[in-house]
Design an enzyme around this catalytic site. Structure first.
Site, PDB file in Angstrom:
ATOM      1  N   HIS A  75     -28.113   0.744  -9.021  1.00 41.06           N
ATOM      2  CA  HIS A  75     -27.138   1.066 -10.083  1.00 41.06           C
ATOM      3  C   HIS A  75     -26.065   2.026  -9.566  1.00 41.06           C
ATOM      4  O   HIS A  75     -25.608   2.911 -10.289  1.00 41.06           O
ATOM      5  CB  HIS A  75     -27.830   1.683 -11.305  1.00 41.06           C
ATOM      6  CG  HIS A  75     -28.817   0.785 -11.974  1.00 41.06           C
ATOM      7  ND1 HIS A  75     -28.491  -0.011 -13.048  1.00 41.06           N
ATOM      8  CD2 HIS A  75     -30.118   0.544 -11.724  1.00 41.06           C
ATOM      9  CE1 HIS A  75     -29.559  -0.702 -13.431  1.00 41.06           C
ATOM     10  NE2 HIS A  75     -30.557  -0.383 -12.644  1.00 41.06           N
ATOM     11  N   ASN A 148     -31.562  -2.020 -19.538  1.00 42.94           N
ATOM     12  CA  ASN A 148     -30.732  -3.046 -18.911  1.00 42.94           C
ATOM     13  C   ASN A 148     -30.207  -3.991 -19.978  1.00 42.94           C
ATOM     14  O   ASN A 148     -30.615  -3.917 -21.139  1.00 42.94           O
ATOM     15  CB  ASN A 148     -31.567  -3.861 -17.915  1.00 42.94           C
ATOM     16  CG  ASN A 148     -31.771  -3.131 -16.584  1.00 42.94           C
ATOM     17  OD1 ASN A 148     -31.020  -2.222 -16.232  1.00 42.94           O
ATOM     18  ND2 ASN A 148     -32.781  -3.548 -15.856  1.00 42.94           N
ATOM     19  N   HIS A 339     -32.961   9.411 -17.159  1.00 40.59           N
ATOM     20  CA  HIS A 339     -34.382   9.388 -16.796  1.00 40.59           C
ATOM     21  C   HIS A 339     -35.205   8.897 -17.988  1.00 40.59           C
ATOM     22  O   HIS A 339     -35.208   9.552 -19.043  1.00 40.59           O
ATOM     23  CB  HIS A 339     -34.774  10.825 -16.421  1.00 40.59           C
ATOM     24  CG  HIS A 339     -36.205  11.001 -16.037  1.00 40.59           C
ATOM     25  ND1 HIS A 339     -37.065   9.947 -15.836  1.00 40.59           N
ATOM     26  CD2 HIS A 339     -36.934  12.111 -15.798  1.00 40.59           C
ATOM     27  CE1 HIS A 339     -38.255  10.405 -15.504  1.00 40.59           C
ATOM     28  NE2 HIS A 339     -38.205  11.719 -15.478  1.00 40.59           N
ATOM     29  N   TYR A 362     -37.504   8.870 -11.266  1.00 40.65           N
ATOM     30  CA  TYR A 362     -36.170   9.332 -11.672  1.00 40.65           C
ATOM     31  C   TYR A 362     -35.963  10.826 -11.443  1.00 40.65           C
ATOM     32  O   TYR A 362     -34.907  11.245 -10.966  1.00 40.65           O
ATOM     33  CB  TYR A 362     -35.871   8.947 -13.127  1.00 40.65           C
ATOM     34  CG  TYR A 362     -35.620   7.462 -13.297  1.00 40.65           C
ATOM     35  CD1 TYR A 362     -36.660   6.548 -13.168  1.00 40.65           C
ATOM     36  CD2 TYR A 362     -34.362   6.956 -13.566  1.00 40.65           C
ATOM     37  CE1 TYR A 362     -36.454   5.184 -13.317  1.00 40.65           C
ATOM     38  CE2 TYR A 362     -34.140   5.591 -13.717  1.00 40.65           C
ATOM     39  CZ  TYR A 362     -35.191   4.716 -13.591  1.00 40.65           C
ATOM     40  OH  TYR A 362     -34.988   3.371 -13.726  1.00 40.65           O
TER      41      TYR A 362
HETATM   42 FE1  HDD Z   1     -34.380   2.102 -12.632  1.00 42.53          FE
HETATM   43  C1  HDD Z   1     -31.605   3.881 -11.907  1.00 42.53           C
HETATM   44  C2  HDD Z   1     -32.806   0.754 -15.398  1.00 42.53           C
HETATM   45  C3  HDD Z   1     -37.100   0.089 -13.216  1.00 42.53           C
HETATM   46  C4  HDD Z   1     -36.058   3.651 -10.156  1.00 42.53           C
HETATM   47  N1  HDD Z   1     -32.553   2.269 -13.469  1.00 42.53           N
HETATM   48  C5  HDD Z   1     -31.552   3.077 -13.028  1.00 42.53           C
HETATM   49  C6  HDD Z   1     -30.421   2.964 -13.899  1.00 42.53           C
HETATM   50  C7  HDD Z   1     -30.756   2.078 -14.888  1.00 42.53           C
HETATM   51  C8  HDD Z   1     -32.108   1.646 -14.618  1.00 42.53           C
HETATM   52  C9  HDD Z   1     -29.884   1.623 -16.029  1.00 42.53           C
HETATM   53  C10 HDD Z   1     -29.094   3.683 -13.734  1.00 42.53           C
HETATM   54  C11 HDD Z   1     -29.058   4.926 -14.553  1.00 42.53           C
HETATM   55  C12 HDD Z   1     -27.693   5.552 -14.448  1.00 42.53           C
HETATM   56  O1  HDD Z   1     -26.734   4.953 -14.940  1.00 42.53           O
HETATM   57  O2  HDD Z   1     -27.600   6.621 -13.853  1.00 42.53           O
HETATM   58  N2  HDD Z   1     -34.827   0.648 -13.981  1.00 42.53           N
HETATM   59  C13 HDD Z   1     -34.089   0.309 -15.094  1.00 42.53           C
HETATM   60  C14 HDD Z   1     -34.856  -0.585 -15.931  1.00 42.53           C
HETATM   61  C15 HDD Z   1     -36.048  -0.777 -15.307  1.00 42.53           C
HETATM   62  C16 HDD Z   1     -36.051   0.008 -14.094  1.00 42.53           C
HETATM   63  C17 HDD Z   1     -34.375  -1.155 -17.254  1.00 42.53           C
HETATM   64  C18 HDD Z   1     -37.221  -1.599 -15.746  1.00 42.53           C
HETATM   65  C19 HDD Z   1     -37.565  -1.764 -16.974  1.00 42.53           C
HETATM   66  N3  HDD Z   1     -36.216   1.879 -11.816  1.00 42.53           N
HETATM   67  C20 HDD Z   1     -37.217   1.020 -12.228  1.00 42.53           C
HETATM   68  C21 HDD Z   1     -38.420   1.278 -11.490  1.00 42.53           C
HETATM   69  C22 HDD Z   1     -38.141   2.304 -10.630  1.00 42.53           C
HETATM   70  C23 HDD Z   1     -36.752   2.653 -10.844  1.00 42.53           C
HETATM   71  C24 HDD Z   1     -39.732   0.546 -11.685  1.00 42.53           C
HETATM   72  C25 HDD Z   1     -39.017   2.987  -9.629  1.00 42.53           C
HETATM   73  C26 HDD Z   1     -40.314   3.051  -9.707  1.00 42.53           C
HETATM   74  N4  HDD Z   1     -33.881   3.447 -11.200  1.00 42.53           N
HETATM   75  C27 HDD Z   1     -34.740   3.978 -10.315  1.00 42.53           C
HETATM   76  C28 HDD Z   1     -34.126   5.064  -9.466  1.00 42.53           C
HETATM   77  C29 HDD Z   1     -32.701   5.169 -10.078  1.00 42.53           C
HETATM   78  C30 HDD Z   1     -32.694   4.083 -11.120  1.00 42.53           C
HETATM   79  C31 HDD Z   1     -34.229   4.837  -8.004  1.00 42.53           C
HETATM   80  C32 HDD Z   1     -31.530   5.123  -9.094  1.00 42.53           C
HETATM   81  C33 HDD Z   1     -30.622   6.241  -9.500  1.00 42.53           C
HETATM   82  C34 HDD Z   1     -31.288   6.916 -10.578  1.00 42.53           C
HETATM   83  O3  HDD Z   1     -32.528   6.388 -10.765  1.00 42.53           O
HETATM   84  O4  HDD Z   1     -30.851   7.828 -11.225  1.00 42.53           O
HETATM   85  O5  HDD Z   1     -34.833   6.232  -9.591  1.00 42.53           O
END
Ligand code: HDD
Length: 682
Positions: A75, A148, A339, A362
């Site tokens: 993202h 999402n 988060h 997060y």
């Molecule tokens: Fe995630 C970012 C949505 C599963 C780890 N995720 C991130 C963002 C969104 C989502 C919208 C961007 C937030 C922003 O605008 O700053 N993610 C989802 C959805 C998931 C999902 C709807 C499943 C239902 N994500 C998911 C899993 C993991 C992560 C299973 C790790 C175990 N996601 C992350 C992250 C991010 C992230 C790596 C990247 C940057 C951030 O968190 O802030 O931690």
């Protein structure tokens, strides 16, 4: 700055305290020293080397060298806006969260929309899932709904997330392709992790090509809990429904817009908020009683499954309105730390193993990306007070006074004090846990194909044909024949027709498996059943000198009245004069505009038309036509596009005697948006 709007709220007021306006101020260093020369470094002689003592140059360059923070692992490309959330009626039966109880409250929100796979500079119209992440600055603290635009996910357990992302990101040996799923490692992951079957169907649908952030749904995906003041917990899924309906691009259009305007989505959001066309989304809840936890043939803890809306209706409870652009993208959109673990009293987690993984990831990523004290940054601070014994760390902003930083204490009268649940403190819902510690997938998580089939059954014929095209494109880009075949075999479990049609397109064998016998469908999943309005859609109006002044003006005025946005296009920029001395200012020349970025086209033409004007206008019309979008033409205009052979086709409307009839027919066509029947016509 948004001087033109006064959509202030508690959060905006708080942010204003951190704003700095440099206009008409003396230039200074960060230490406050006024600067007399900002163009020349300090040298030994006018042609000599620069001196190390030049503290002004050192400060300027070394700050510049550190201007970037790591982009989000996923993202990375996103765009945000401020707004408010308001309830339609109290939901106190369901939750004690203040923002869900008091309908008079306007809760400030910040939304960040994003693309998942691309890096920070990626093209915004790639086929991709879109993030829909909302921070509610509530009176009980921050609640983040990090969702999402698709209600299911690829995997069931957070431990697999790095694998999924490594597969979808550009391949590491050559960093190709950027922000795309059409490559070997992604499809290899899908075929070898078959819990992704339902998500695979969603991402191959037009849902991953949203017309803009304003036309897409949002989903919290996981099953959460809501808990009321009596301590009763229910399971809940969160939904955002766009008031303007769910609409998408067609694939060819999305690819071309990516070239014409790689910033298309942020521009659309930014422009509409600036113009006062505030995007609105209704918040809906699907609610299940605790006793119904096992009432379905899927597990409600499995994030690859949705709850069909026809079985568990979505109750609409309030509306979010995005009414203010950010003042500074880095300070707000880039530094916001969202988060799913940020919950408030009245909301709680479930044992969904994907959610459980996220709860760790997060916080960890925000500390790595933004820094230990990321919660102190203006965009992340809650609007309610913060008091605790956490201290220090890199870039600490708060000056904590006093000598006591521990609990329990007597020197500060045991403050800050804890707050019992009855007085507003957060108390975890005491759900029952039992069983052995096991590293396993629950048997109730193992049916991967019924809901993939449910999605396929629910699609309109047009949507089905787009899914077939999408698979044919994506698998056609996969080099490994083995991976292509594995995906075709996987698809065979969902639909033999789908799998055999795509197999034929990509040179693979028809699958030898039995398709899912699920005959259910869910009309709510089809975008064909969404709502249709003309509001905020863009009409490109191509004019040339000598155009019919009065009728053009009266037509455009009728369109503006129903909320259509008009972009005047001509051969050159400047002002174009029509009959009766009517003059219109040109927004885009045929060169700076693009044949693909308008929702509809009106070819007015004029008395002066040169060959370039004619060729370009035909090009605009052909693209509009191929993307199934409305085309209107005056008699001059009709003559220009005559030899394209599209006059008389559905959605191609030629002006007759009465401009007002034409104007309203065109509005109807804009409301319909796409004329899919052209596929049979041409
Ligand atoms: Fe995630 C970012 C949505 C599963 C780890 N995720 C991130 C963002 C969104 C989502 C919208 C961007 C937030 C922003 O605008 O700053 N993610 C989802 C959805 C998931 C999902 C709807 C499943 C239902 N994500 C998911 C899993 C993991 C992560 C299973 C790790 C175990 N996601 C992350 C992250 C991010 C992230 C790596 C990247 C940057 C951030 O968190 O802030 O931690």
């Amino acid at each position: 700055m948004n001087e033109n709007t006064d959509n202030s709220n508690k959060k905006i007021d708080q942010l204003k305290a951190a704003e700095r306006d440099d206009y008409d101020q003396p230039l200074s260093s960060n230490e406050g020293v006024k600067i007399s020369n900002d163009e020349d470094s300090l040298k030994a002689g006018d042609r000599g080397p620069t001196l190390l003592e030049d503290f002004l140059m050192r400060e300027k360059l070394s700050h510049f060298d550190r201007e970037r923070i790591p982009e989000r692992v996923v993202h990375a490309r996103g765009f945000g806006a401020h707004g408010i959330f308001k309830l339609y009626a109290s939901q106190q039966e369901l939750s004690m969260a203040s923002f869900l109880v008091d309908p008079s409250l306007e809760t400030p929100v910040f939304v960040r929309f994003s693309e998942v796979a691309g890096s920070k500079g990626a093209n915004e119209t790639n086929r991709d899932v879109r993030g829909f992440a909302v921070k509610f600055y509530t009176e009980d603290g921050n609640f983040d709904l990090v969702g999402n635009n698709i209600p299911v996910f690829f995997i069931q357990d957070g431990i697999k997330f790095p694998d999924l992302i490594h597969a979808v990101k550009p391949e590491p040996n050559n960093e190709i392709p950027q922000g795309q799923t059409a490559h070997d490692t992604f499809w290899d992951f899908i075929a070898n992790n078959q819990e992704s079957a339902a998500m695979m169907m969603w991402i191959m649908s037009d849902r991953t090509l949203p017309r803009s952030f304003r036309f897409m749904e949002g989903f919290g995906v996981h099953t959460f809990r809501v808990v009321n003041a009596q301590g009763i917990s229910r399971f809940v899924k969160f939904h955002w429904k766009p008031v303007l309906g769910i609409h998408s691009f067609v694939w060819d259009e999305a690819q071309k817009i990516g070239g014409a305007d790689p910033d298309f989505h942020r521009r659309d959001l930014w422009e509409n908020i600036e113009a006062g066309n505030f995007p609105e989304y209704e918040l809906g809840l699907q609610v299940l009683e605790e006793k119904d936890e096992f009432a379905f043939d899927f597990d409600i803890l499995d994030a690859t499954k949705l709850w069909p809306e026809e079985i568990v209706p979505v109750q609409i409870i309030g509306k979010m309105t995005l009414n203010r652009n950010v003042a500074n993208v880095f300070a707000e959109t880039e530094q916001i730390a969202l988060h799913p673990g940020n919950i408030v009293r009245g909301i709680d987690f479930t044992n969904d193993p994907l959610l459980q993984g996220r709860l760790f990831s997060y916080t960890d990523t925000q500390v790595a990306r933004v820094g230990t004290n990321y919660q102190e940054l203006p965009i992340n601070r809650p609007v309610c007070p913060v008091h605790n014994n956490q201290r220090d760390g890199k870039s600490r902003y708060t000056i904590n006074t006093g000598r006591v930083a521990y609990h329990n204490n007597s020197l500060a009268d045991n403050t800050p004090y804890t707050v019992p649940g009855t007085k507003g403190g957060f108390v975890t819902y005491p759900s029952t846990v039992e069983g052995q510690k096991l590293r396993v997938t629950a048997p109730s998580f193992l049916d991967h194909f019924s809901q993939a089939r449910l999605f396929w059954n629910s699609m309109s014929p047009v949507e089905k044909s787009h899914i077939i095209q999408a698979f044919s494109f994506e698998l056609g880009k996969v080099k490994s024949m083995s991976v292509r075949q594995q995906v075709i075999d996987m698809m065979g479990n969902i639909s033999t027709l789908l799998a055999t049609t795509v197999a034929d397109q990509v040179g693979a064998q028809a699958p030898q498996v039995k398709e899912s016998q699920n005959t259910q469908s869910s009309p709510a999943l089809s975008m064909a059943n969404t709502v249709f309005y003309p509001n905020t859609l863009k009409v490109g109006v191509i004019i040339a000198p000598g155009f019919n002044g009065p009728s053009t003006i009266s037509i455009l005025n009728e369109w503006i009245r129903v909320g259509l946005r008009i972009v005047i296009i001509s051969q050159k920029q400047g002002v174009v004069e029509g009959t009766d001395g009517v003059k219109i200012k040109v927004d885009d020349s045929l060169l700076t505009g693009s044949p693909v970025v308008y929702d509809g086209l009106y070819i007015v033409g004029g008395t002066y038309e040169d060959p370039y004007f004619v060729t370009k206008t035909q090009q605009y019309a052909a693209e509009q036509y191929n993307h199934f979008k409305p085309i209107g033409a005056s008699t001059y205009g009709a003559a220009i596009i005559q030899n394209l052979g599209i006059l008389g086709a559905p959605g191609v409307i030629v002006e007759g005697e009465n401009p007002s009839d034409f104007a309203s027919q065109f509005i109807q066509a804009m409301t319909k948006q796409r004329f899919w029947e052209r596929a049979q016509y041409s």
